[in-house]
Design an enzyme around this catalytic site. Sequence first.
Site, PDB file in Angstrom:
ATOM      1  N   ASP A  73     108.983  31.267  24.871  1.00  0.00           N
ATOM      2  CA  ASP A  73     110.097  31.281  23.928  1.00  0.00           C
ATOM      3  C   ASP A  73     110.090  30.013  23.081  1.00  0.00           C
ATOM      4  O   ASP A  73     110.859  29.077  23.327  1.00  0.00           O
ATOM      5  CB  ASP A  73     111.410  31.417  24.695  1.00  0.00           C
ATOM      6  CG  ASP A  73     112.583  31.740  23.772  1.00  0.00           C
ATOM      7  OD1 ASP A  73     112.330  31.996  22.581  1.00  0.00           O
ATOM      8  OD2 ASP A  73     113.733  31.746  24.245  1.00  0.00           O
ATOM      9  N   GLU A 156     112.896  37.106  11.032  1.00  0.00           N
ATOM     10  CA  GLU A 156     114.273  37.614  11.059  1.00  0.00           C
ATOM     11  C   GLU A 156     114.887  37.711   9.675  1.00  0.00           C
ATOM     12  O   GLU A 156     114.715  36.842   8.823  1.00  0.00           O
ATOM     13  CB  GLU A 156     115.140  36.709  11.948  1.00  0.00           C
ATOM     14  CG  GLU A 156     116.531  37.270  12.178  1.00  0.00           C
ATOM     15  CD  GLU A 156     117.140  36.772  13.475  1.00  0.00           C
ATOM     16  OE1 GLU A 156     118.347  36.983  13.684  1.00  0.00           O
ATOM     17  OE2 GLU A 156     116.402  36.175  14.291  1.00  0.00           O
ATOM     18  N   LYS A 192     113.015  41.342  12.526  1.00  0.00           N
ATOM     19  CA  LYS A 192     114.023  41.064  13.545  1.00  0.00           C
ATOM     20  C   LYS A 192     115.420  41.215  12.941  1.00  0.00           C
ATOM     21  O   LYS A 192     115.729  40.612  11.911  1.00  0.00           O
ATOM     22  CB  LYS A 192     113.816  39.638  14.062  1.00  0.00           C
ATOM     23  CG  LYS A 192     114.434  39.337  15.409  1.00  0.00           C
ATOM     24  CD  LYS A 192     113.941  37.961  15.848  1.00  0.00           C
ATOM     25  CE  LYS A 192     114.513  37.575  17.204  1.00  0.00           C
ATOM     26  NZ  LYS A 192     114.084  36.203  17.569  1.00  0.00           N
ATOM     27  N   THR A 216     117.827  41.941  18.018  1.00  0.00           N
ATOM     28  CA  THR A 216     118.241  40.718  18.703  1.00  0.00           C
ATOM     29  C   THR A 216     119.763  40.621  18.772  1.00  0.00           C
ATOM     30  O   THR A 216     120.482  41.496  18.298  1.00  0.00           O
ATOM     31  CB  THR A 216     117.645  39.491  17.994  1.00  0.00           C
ATOM     32  OG1 THR A 216     117.868  38.331  18.792  1.00  0.00           O
ATOM     33  CG2 THR A 216     118.243  39.295  16.617  1.00  0.00           C
ATOM     34  N   PHE A 238     120.173  39.428  25.772  1.00  0.00           N
ATOM     35  CA  PHE A 238     120.349  38.027  26.149  1.00  0.00           C
ATOM     36  C   PHE A 238     120.979  37.928  27.531  1.00  0.00           C
ATOM     37  O   PHE A 238     121.987  38.575  27.802  1.00  0.00           O
ATOM     38  CB  PHE A 238     121.232  37.307  25.127  1.00  0.00           C
ATOM     39  CG  PHE A 238     120.531  36.993  23.825  1.00  0.00           C
ATOM     40  CD1 PHE A 238     119.310  37.548  23.515  1.00  0.00           C
ATOM     41  CD2 PHE A 238     121.106  36.135  22.911  1.00  0.00           C
ATOM     42  CE1 PHE A 238     118.660  37.262  22.329  1.00  0.00           C
ATOM     43  CE2 PHE A 238     120.475  35.838  21.712  1.00  0.00           C
ATOM     44  CZ  PHE A 238     119.249  36.399  21.423  1.00  0.00           C
TER      45      PHE A 238
END
Length: 386
Positions: A73, A156, A192, A216, A238
Amino acid sequence: MALLRSQPATGRVLLRGDAPVIAAPRPLCVRNISACAYLEEKAPPSGPSAKPSQPIFHNQLEALKSMSVVVADTGELELVKKYHPHDCTTNPSLVYKALSMPENRHYLEKALAQDKRSPEHAKPGVVRPYSGVADQLSVDLGCELLKVVPGRVSTEVDAHLSYSMQATVDKALRLMELYAAHGIDPSRIYIKLASTWEGIEACRRLERQGINCNMTLLFSFAQAAACADAGATLISPFVGRIMDWYKAKEGRDFAPSEDPGVLSVRRIYNYYKAHHYKTIVMAASFRNVGEIRELAGCDKITISPNLLDELEKSTATLDRKLSPDRASTDVMKLSNMHEDMFNKLHGSDQMAVEKLKQGIELFAADQKKLEDLLASIAMAKVKENH
């Protein structure tokens, strides 16, 4: 250092010296679909001369890679080079963090130089004159990352557009155009999107056009169900941010096995597998290795460098916790989800509503910081030339 061995049939990792177990065939792992940088596991021996043997692992990180695709990550070039990932990711926060470093200032200056239009900051009524330059920067950074990784980069869409389906689609297509101008094959890019209803509908349209999406800022079961129904390639539920919310609300810590974020991902994973969705589940946002261990076996797991290091140093036993052949759910398949249903289900989860809003605001704020940085550099250039 103690060595570890895995038992794929049960997912248990054994210390050397335990009774041998004949390894069951490992399930085929879908590859080349990822939103973040990940470290590929080493393929086991194959061919006529290969003898059935139980793989031996030196630490928990190696053992975890036999169950899940392990994702690093990080979006910083030097860290990506260090971990030799297959894919990698960017988001507004990562782009701002990377490009605000002094050694990367030339990327900003290059993007400004590529902007052939007249200076938009001088035009009346333009609220965010450098948003297009920021898009170019995201693509430029993505192109640099693609020189390092053999797989894909996830870029994104501007978080300011999270509540507009058409604006999100238009921005996604613009990003793909910018990549095409660099000669980048579309198959190497993931777009994203925030998992708002509008973002999910944008995903549906983009996927139909062959543009793969990573959804996301996903906190609720309703978001996950809607993303799978829309045909999303990958979701990033998440873990840590969910736990943060409950920790603040209840004023206590959670054992990994009862961690609300862990339970959320486990529920989504089981629902997807039980109903045979192809959408990949990539658990994200971890606060500790205990959360990671509780999700061993998830399709993909994205882990920060410090937690990767902690797993690499551990030789403790690791059990497989998630497996497609053991997945079950008591939730019927939520097909053809419409906006009213989504709003009712998602809106009933106070945590998810708050964290989604907070996450979008954070990404939008970092996007603005990047645009402000571009504006300051552009103004300084104007002063130099006069």
